[in-house]
Design a protein around this motif. Sequence first.
Motif, PDB file in Angstrom:
ATOM      1  N   GLY A  51      95.354  15.597 -47.203  1.00 16.24           N
ATOM      2  CA  GLY A  51      96.663  16.073 -48.146  1.00 16.24           C
ATOM      3  C   GLY A  51      96.249  17.537 -48.069  1.00 16.24           C
ATOM      4  N   GLY A  52      95.184  18.031 -48.359  1.00 15.95           N
ATOM      5  CA  GLY A  52      95.135  19.427 -48.419  1.00 15.95           C
ATOM      6  C   GLY A  52      94.838  20.316 -47.052  1.00 15.95           C
ATOM      7  N   LYS A  53      94.892  19.583 -45.923  1.00 18.40           N
ATOM      8  CA  LYS A  53      95.003  20.185 -44.648  1.00 18.40           C
ATOM      9  C   LYS A  53      93.712  20.775 -44.482  1.00 18.40           C
ATOM     10  N   ARG A  54      92.433  20.349 -44.715  1.00 17.65           N
ATOM     11  CA  ARG A  54      91.236  20.681 -44.685  1.00 17.65           C
ATOM     12  C   ARG A  54      91.010  20.600 -43.077  1.00 17.65           C
ATOM     13  N   SER A  55      90.879  21.587 -42.178  1.00 21.15           N
ATOM     14  CA  SER A  55      90.644  21.494 -40.903  1.00 21.15           C
ATOM     15  C   SER A  55      89.519  20.551 -40.271  1.00 21.15           C
ATOM     16  N   GLY A  56      88.206  20.697 -40.774  1.00 23.47           N
ATOM     17  CA  GLY A  56      87.470  19.863 -40.601  1.00 23.47           C
ATOM     18  C   GLY A  56      87.402  18.346 -40.658  1.00 23.47           C
ATOM     19  N   LEU A  57      88.332  17.868 -42.070  1.00 16.87           N
ATOM     20  CA  LEU A  57      88.455  16.593 -42.315  1.00 16.87           C
ATOM     21  C   LEU A  57      89.581  15.840 -41.351  1.00 16.87           C
ATOM     22  N   LEU A  58      90.627  16.890 -41.140  1.00 13.17           N
ATOM     23  CA  LEU A  58      91.449  16.545 -40.322  1.00 13.17           C
ATOM     24  C   LEU A  58      91.109  16.150 -38.998  1.00 13.17           C
ATOM     25  N   LYS A  59      90.108  17.107 -38.222  1.00 11.26           N
ATOM     26  CA  LYS A  59      89.691  16.634 -37.167  1.00 11.26           C
ATOM     27  C   LYS A  59      88.691  15.406 -37.015  1.00 11.26           C
ATOM     28  N   SER A  60      88.039  15.117 -38.547  1.00  7.27           N
ATOM     29  CA  SER A  60      87.393  13.906 -38.300  1.00  7.27           C
ATOM     30  C   SER A  60      88.320  12.911 -38.190  1.00  7.27           C
ATOM     31  N   ALA A  61      89.267  12.773 -38.876  1.00 12.02           N
ATOM     32  CA  ALA A  61      90.195  11.765 -39.079  1.00 12.02           C
ATOM     33  C   ALA A  61      90.939  11.398 -37.546  1.00 12.02           C
ATOM     34  N   GLU A  62      91.228  12.705 -36.846  1.00 11.25           N
ATOM     35  CA  GLU A  62      91.823  12.694 -35.707  1.00 11.25           C
ATOM     36  C   GLU A  62      91.003  12.036 -34.629  1.00 11.25           C
ATOM     37  N   ALA A  63      89.507  12.053 -34.791  1.00 13.84           N
ATOM     38  CA  ALA A  63      88.555  11.473 -33.953  1.00 13.84           C
ATOM     39  C   ALA A  63      88.421   9.932 -34.229  1.00 13.84           C
ATOM     40  N   CYS A  64      89.050   9.641 -35.032  1.00 15.04           N
ATOM     41  CA  CYS A  64      88.730   8.135 -35.538  1.00 15.04           C
ATOM     42  C   CYS A  64      89.554   7.253 -34.606  1.00 15.04           C
ATOM     43  N   GLU A  65      88.915   6.221 -33.898  1.00 17.91           N
ATOM     44  CA  GLU A  65      89.665   5.415 -33.073  1.00 17.91           C
ATOM     45  C   GLU A  65      90.670   4.371 -33.803  1.00 17.91           C
ATOM     46  N   SER A  66      90.474   4.171 -35.283  1.00 17.88           N
ATOM     47  CA  SER A  66      91.337   3.380 -35.964  1.00 17.88           C
ATOM     48  C   SER A  66      91.223   3.692 -37.304  1.00 17.88           C
ATOM     49  N   ILE A  67      92.166   3.663 -38.153  1.00 14.43           N
ATOM     50  CA  ILE A  67      92.234   4.043 -39.638  1.00 14.43           C
ATOM     51  C   ILE A  67      92.687   2.808 -40.570  1.00 14.43           C
ATOM     52  N   ILE A  68      91.925   2.610 -41.444  1.00 17.79           N
ATOM     53  CA  ILE A  68      92.354   1.741 -42.439  1.00 17.79           C
ATOM     54  C   ILE A  68      92.646   2.654 -43.610  1.00 17.79           C
ATOM     55  N   VAL A  69      93.701   2.370 -44.223  1.00 20.37           N
ATOM     56  CA  VAL A  69      94.416   2.925 -45.349  1.00 20.37           C
ATOM     57  C   VAL A  69      94.246   1.969 -46.424  1.00 20.37           C
ATOM     58  N   ILE A  70      93.757   2.176 -47.674  1.00 20.73           N
ATOM     59  CA  ILE A  70      93.831   1.237 -48.808  1.00 20.73           C
ATOM     60  C   ILE A  70      94.626   1.953 -50.008  1.00 20.73           C
ATOM     61  N   ASP A  71      95.669   1.553 -50.275  1.00 25.52           N
ATOM     62  CA  ASP A  71      96.556   1.985 -51.310  1.00 25.52           C
ATOM     63  C   ASP A  71      96.420   0.773 -52.431  1.00 25.52           C
ATOM     64  N   GLY A  72      96.400   1.424 -53.710  1.00 26.62           N
ATOM     65  CA  GLY A  72      96.294   0.641 -54.811  1.00 26.62           C
ATOM     66  C   GLY A  72      97.824   0.172 -55.135  1.00 26.62           C
TER      67      GLY A  72
END
Length: 124
Positions: A51-72
């Motif tokens: 959400g803070g658009k931190r470039s390193g974290l965005l790149k790490s997420a984009e490198a994932c083959e699959s994303i699991i999101v857990i909302d409460g």
Amino acid sequence: MTQNAACSCGADIVGIFPCAGASNVGQLSNAIAVELHKKGTGNMMCTVGIGGKRSGLLKSAEACESIIVIDGCPVNCAKATMEEAGIPIGKHILLTDMDIKKNKELDLDPEKVQEVLSKVEEML
């Protein structure tokens, strides 16, 4: 010893993004993400960094083959954060869909964490 419980999505690199909000279900989403990370299901990652658009974290997420999101809860902050960043979600889990009532209690019952963890693992 931790038991490896790989994601059934078949991906080698799985990112796990919890909402970690200021409620029982938000904290439960975070605890579930921690447990899934420990079990080797995927890598717990920083949702707020996305959400803070931190470039390193965005790149790490984009490198994932699959994303699991857990909302409460149905506000779906983690899901909206990922969508806003343009990161595709492989699996979205909503804890209040498991008949858990949202409240302001932040102390978690370890037995409840394990109960919900088992349900989440079945969904993966």
